[in-house]
Design an enzyme around this catalytic site. Structure first.
Site, PDB file in Angstrom:
ATOM      1  N   TYR A  10       0.827  -1.213   0.000  1.00 51.96           N
ATOM      2  CA  TYR A  10       0.000   0.000   0.000  1.00 51.96           C
ATOM      3  C   TYR A  10       0.860   1.261   0.000  1.00 51.96           C
ATOM      4  CZ  TYR A  10      -3.950  -3.003   0.539  1.00 51.96           C
ATOM      5  OH  TYR A  10      -4.887  -3.953   0.291  1.00 51.96           O
ATOM      6  N   THR A 124       7.059   1.405   9.335  1.00 51.80           N
ATOM      7  CA  THR A 124       6.955   1.698  10.762  1.00 51.80           C
ATOM      8  C   THR A 124       7.941   0.796  11.508  1.00 51.80           C
ATOM      9  OG1 THR A 124       4.659   2.333  10.476  1.00 51.80           O
ATOM     10  CG2 THR A 124       5.342   1.728  12.710  1.00 51.80           C
ATOM     11  N   LYS A 210       5.430   7.894  15.353  1.00 47.88           N
ATOM     12  CA  LYS A 210       4.538   7.110  14.478  1.00 47.88           C
ATOM     13  C   LYS A 210       3.707   6.139  15.328  1.00 47.88           C
ATOM     14  CE  LYS A 210       2.617   5.123  11.066  1.00 47.88           C
ATOM     15  NZ  LYS A 210       1.463   5.729  10.441  1.00 47.88           N
ATOM     16  N   PHE A 262       2.601  14.582  36.133  1.00 51.84           N
ATOM     17  CA  PHE A 262       2.295  13.706  37.257  1.00 51.84           C
ATOM     18  C   PHE A 262       0.881  13.134  37.091  1.00 51.84           C
ATOM     19  CE2 PHE A 262       1.857  13.359  42.118  1.00 51.84           C
ATOM     20  CZ  PHE A 262       2.420  12.092  42.102  1.00 51.84           C
ATOM     21  N   GLY A 265      -5.668  13.958  39.511  1.00 51.47           N
ATOM     22  CA  GLY A 265      -6.383  13.797  40.782  1.00 51.47           C
ATOM     23  C   GLY A 265      -7.471  14.838  40.851  1.00 51.47           C
ATOM     24  N   CYS A 268     -12.824  15.845  40.715  1.00 51.97           N
ATOM     25  CA  CYS A 268     -13.719  15.458  39.617  1.00 51.97           C
ATOM     26  C   CYS A 268     -13.290  14.194  38.867  1.00 51.97           C
ATOM     27  CB  CYS A 268     -13.866  16.611  38.629  1.00 51.97           C
ATOM     28  SG  CYS A 268     -14.634  18.046  39.372  1.00 51.97           S
ATOM     29  N   LYS A 271     -13.546  10.631  40.633  1.00 56.45           N
ATOM     30  CA  LYS A 271     -14.908  10.203  41.022  1.00 56.45           C
ATOM     31  C   LYS A 271     -15.771   9.955  39.789  1.00 56.45           C
ATOM     32  CE  LYS A 271     -17.353  14.557  42.116  1.00 56.45           C
ATOM     33  NZ  LYS A 271     -18.478  14.565  41.212  1.00 56.45           N
TER      34      LYS A 271
HETATM   35  N1  LIG Z   1      -0.784   0.248   5.029  1.00 54.23           N
HETATM   36  C1  LIG Z   1      -0.832   1.447   5.561  1.00 54.23           C
HETATM   37  O1  LIG Z   1      -1.856   2.143   5.518  1.00 54.23           O
HETATM   38  C2  LIG Z   1       0.383   2.015   6.233  1.00 54.23           C
HETATM   39  C3  LIG Z   1       0.382   3.369   6.610  1.00 54.23           C
HETATM   40  C4  LIG Z   1       1.525   3.897   7.204  1.00 54.23           C
HETATM   41  C5  LIG Z   1       2.630   3.093   7.426  1.00 54.23           C
HETATM   42  N2  LIG Z   1       2.602   1.764   7.073  1.00 54.23           N
HETATM   43  C6  LIG Z   1       3.818   0.974   7.285  1.00 54.23           C
HETATM   44  O2  LIG Z   1       4.496   0.890   6.045  1.00 54.23           O
HETATM   45  C7  LIG Z   1       5.086  -0.403   5.879  1.00 54.23           C
HETATM   46  C8  LIG Z   1       4.541  -1.069   4.646  1.00 54.23           C
HETATM   47  O3  LIG Z   1       3.158  -1.276   4.815  1.00 54.23           O
HETATM   48  P1  LIG Z   1       2.265  -1.845   3.646  1.00 54.23           P
HETATM   49  O4  LIG Z   1       0.882  -1.926   4.179  1.00 54.23           O
HETATM   50  O5  LIG Z   1       2.539  -1.077   2.406  1.00 54.23           O
HETATM   51  O6  LIG Z   1       2.896  -3.327   3.523  1.00 54.23           O
HETATM   52  P2  LIG Z   1       2.521  -4.511   2.507  1.00 54.23           P
HETATM   53  O7  LIG Z   1       2.598  -5.754   3.287  1.00 54.23           O
HETATM   54  O8  LIG Z   1       1.269  -4.151   1.763  1.00 54.23           O
HETATM   55  O9  LIG Z   1       3.719  -4.471   1.455  1.00 54.23           O
HETATM   56  C9  LIG Z   1       5.032  -4.778   1.776  1.00 54.23           C
HETATM   57  C10 LIG Z   1       5.746  -5.165   0.489  1.00 54.23           C
HETATM   58  O10 LIG Z   1       7.135  -5.362   0.785  1.00 54.23           O
HETATM   59  C11 LIG Z   1       7.591  -6.406  -0.083  1.00 54.23           C
HETATM   60  N3  LIG Z   1       8.903  -6.883   0.389  1.00 54.23           N
HETATM   61  C12 LIG Z   1       9.181  -7.711   1.429  1.00 54.23           C
HETATM   62  N4  LIG Z   1      10.511  -7.918   1.498  1.00 54.23           N
HETATM   63  C13 LIG Z   1      11.088  -7.218   0.481  1.00 54.23           C
HETATM   64  C14 LIG Z   1      12.414  -7.014   0.059  1.00 54.23           C
HETATM   65  N5  LIG Z   1      13.449  -7.604   0.663  1.00 54.23           N
HETATM   66  N6  LIG Z   1      12.624  -6.215  -1.003  1.00 54.23           N
HETATM   67  C15 LIG Z   1      11.610  -5.610  -1.638  1.00 54.23           C
HETATM   68  N7  LIG Z   1      10.312  -5.761  -1.258  1.00 54.23           N
HETATM   69  C16 LIG Z   1      10.063  -6.545  -0.207  1.00 54.23           C
HETATM   70  C17 LIG Z   1       6.448  -7.407  -0.033  1.00 54.23           C
HETATM   71  O11 LIG Z   1       6.526  -8.320  -1.100  1.00 54.23           O
HETATM   72  C18 LIG Z   1       5.237  -6.483  -0.138  1.00 54.23           C
HETATM   73  O12 LIG Z   1       4.859  -6.251  -1.479  1.00 54.23           O
HETATM   74  C19 LIG Z   1       4.791  -1.155   7.180  1.00 54.23           C
HETATM   75  O13 LIG Z   1       5.872  -0.965   8.079  1.00 54.23           O
HETATM   76  C20 LIG Z   1       3.558  -0.460   7.707  1.00 54.23           C
HETATM   77  O14 LIG Z   1       3.468  -0.585   9.106  1.00 54.23           O
HETATM   78  C21 LIG Z   1       1.499   1.225   6.458  1.00 54.23           C
END
Ligand SMILES: NC(=O)c1ccc[n+]([C@@H]2O[C@H](COP(=O)([O-])OP(=O)(O)OC[C@H]3O[C@@H](n4cnc5c(N)ncnc54)[C@H](O)[C@@H]3O)[C@@H](O)[C@H]2O)c1
Length: 438
Positions: A10, A124, A210, A262, A265, A268, A271
């Protein structure tokens, strides 16, 4: 700019589409061949509003290429954005296997690259990962140093699935955790045009914030849902109630109460929380989050007690006793409870609070303090100087300029200050100042 994006889920796929739309040359890298084939064919690997059209347009524009080869991607670009998944492991810890493996591959690629490469972690990551875990891997694999042969930084991603292109174009802010100006300048060139603040901070703070953002969102949803369950049981319109709650932008939807300090307390909050839990129980409603707020508050109080006892000091001066600065209300003041517990441990106490005068305490307030600190009259001192002079440990629960000034003038190097209010003039205080959780 030439940018490689590792991980085309994503976050990575939306970044790839938006950055190439904005005129950058983007190389997409993933271990999943099927995703690469989709992108190469101008199709989206994720279901997201606007992605079908945008992917078709950017693929036709010729700014996008894909590969499984990390080395090739690093060599063909100036900046790498790392967006691989960091899911939960079975025990709840963060499964970092993808990012760890990738750090090694990127390090090897950097070894053979002449210009300093910029690596931006957007996945993240639990605080400390970039500096304590990923940097050593990349340094070992590349034989180069962060800040010289390459630059690491962390830029949390705030997009939400379902509205990710809109969120990409209008994030709440851009936050970059970095130790060098070079990666910040690169990211400013990529994201500085967005209609939001661009904030530079430390890598660890960026990693931690984050988590705080997501935890806060989860907490807000849970608060609204627990309120909803309770409202339904009571026959109250939950939407009307939450709408009213949100209309208070002074105390509710605001910065108010969002600073570490801290325990709470007063007459309000405790309770009301107890009555809320009781109401829920009476109606067989489960509200685990609200039901545990008092327990969390008690844990905070217990931390203060532990820190005070750990100093080993026996003569303790309290600066402040009421539940907050500017009032003489002692009811359920956490400072009173702390004082009570320290007296119970055999400590000798003296107390200064400019608002608390025995002769003026009336009604429930007087009854409360007489019950909890029966010898309060003997502990109270009219002058702050007297409390500072006679104490080995000073517990500071008041934020007035008068208190800060008195500590700067009168505290001695042999004393310890347990700071419950985040004193602004710590450097000017001769005593050893210990924050409660800072
Ligand atoms: N999905 C969200 O809305 C969102 C929002 C903010 C932050 N995040 C963070 O962003 C990160 C990615 O999230 P996502 O939802 O896009 O993950 P996802 O699981 O949809 O996609 C991760 C991709 O990484 C690929 N991958 C794994 N190992 C790899 C490598 N060695 N080389 C290249 N590609 C590799 C996988 O094949 C997969 O396509 C996570 O840490 C997530 O916590 C996600």
């Amino acid at each position: 700019m030439k940018i490689s994006i590792f991980g085309l889920g994503y976050v990575g796929a939306v970044s790839l589409a938006c950055l190439s739309r904005d005129g950058h040359q983007v190389v997409g890298v993933d271990i999943d061949r099927a995703k690469l084939d989709l992108i190469a064919a101008g199709k989206t690997p994720v279901v997201e509003e606007g992605m079908v059209n945008l992917m078709a347009a950017v693929a036709a524009g010729g700014n996008v290429s894909v590969t499984t080869d990390a080395q090739q991607a690093v060599h063909a670009t100036d900046v790498s954005l790392i967006c691989v998944g960091t899911p939960s492991a079975a025990n709840g810890s963060q499964d970092q296997s993808a990012v760890l493996r990738l750090a090694g591959e990127i390090g090897h690629a950097i070894a053979a690259k002449a210009e300093p490469h910029v690596v931006v972690f957007r996945s993240t990551l639990v605080p400390g990962t970039v500096e304590d875990v990923l940097r050593p891997i990349i340094e070992a694999a590349s034989g180069k140093k962060d800040g010289e042969g390459f630059f690491l930084c962390f830029q949390p991603e705030f997009l939400r699935e379902g509205s990710s292109i809109r969120d990409y174009d209008k994030p709440p802010f851009t936050v970059v955790g970095a130790n060098h100006p070079e990666p910040v300048a690169r990211l400013r060139a990529l994201f500085g045009h967005l209609p939001c603040k661009f904030i530079e901070t430390s890598v660890r703070s960026a990693e931690m914030m984050k988590y705080c953002c997501n935890n806060f969102h989860a907490l807000k949803i849970t608060f609204a849902n627990e309120t909803g369950r309770l409202c339904e049981a009571l026959g109250v319109d939950a939407f009307e109630v939450m709408d009213l709650v949100c209309q208070d932008t002074q105390l509710n939807i605001s910065r108010a109460y969002l600073k570490p300090g801290f325990a709470f307390g007063g007459s309000c909050l405790p309770k009301e929380l107890r009555a809320t839990s009781h109401l829920a129980k009476k109606h067989d409603i489960d509200i685990p989050m609200l039901g545990h707020v008092m327990a969390s508050n008690q844990a905070h109080l217990a931390l203060a007690l532990r820190k005070a006892l750990e100093t080993g000091k026996r003569r303790i001066g309290f600066i402040g006793l009421s539940f907050k600065t500017g009032t003489d209300d002692l009811r359920e003041s956490p400072l009173v409870t702390l004082a009570e517990q320290l007296i119970g441990k055999g400590m000798q106490l003296s107390v200064y609070d400019p608002e608390v005068h025995m002769a003026q305490l009336l009604g429930a307030n007087r009854r409360y303090i007489e019950q909890h600190l029966p010898h309060i009259g003997q502990l109270l001192r009219p002058e702050i100087e007297a409390v500072i002079a006679e104490s080995e440990l000073l517990v500071v629960g008041l934020t007035t300029p008068e208190v800060a000034q008195a500590l700067a003038v009168h505290a001695r190097p042999d004393q310890v200050v347990l700071d419950l209010v985040n004193l602004s003039n710590r450097a000017a205080i001769a005593a050893k100042v210990e924050g409660l959780c800072w």
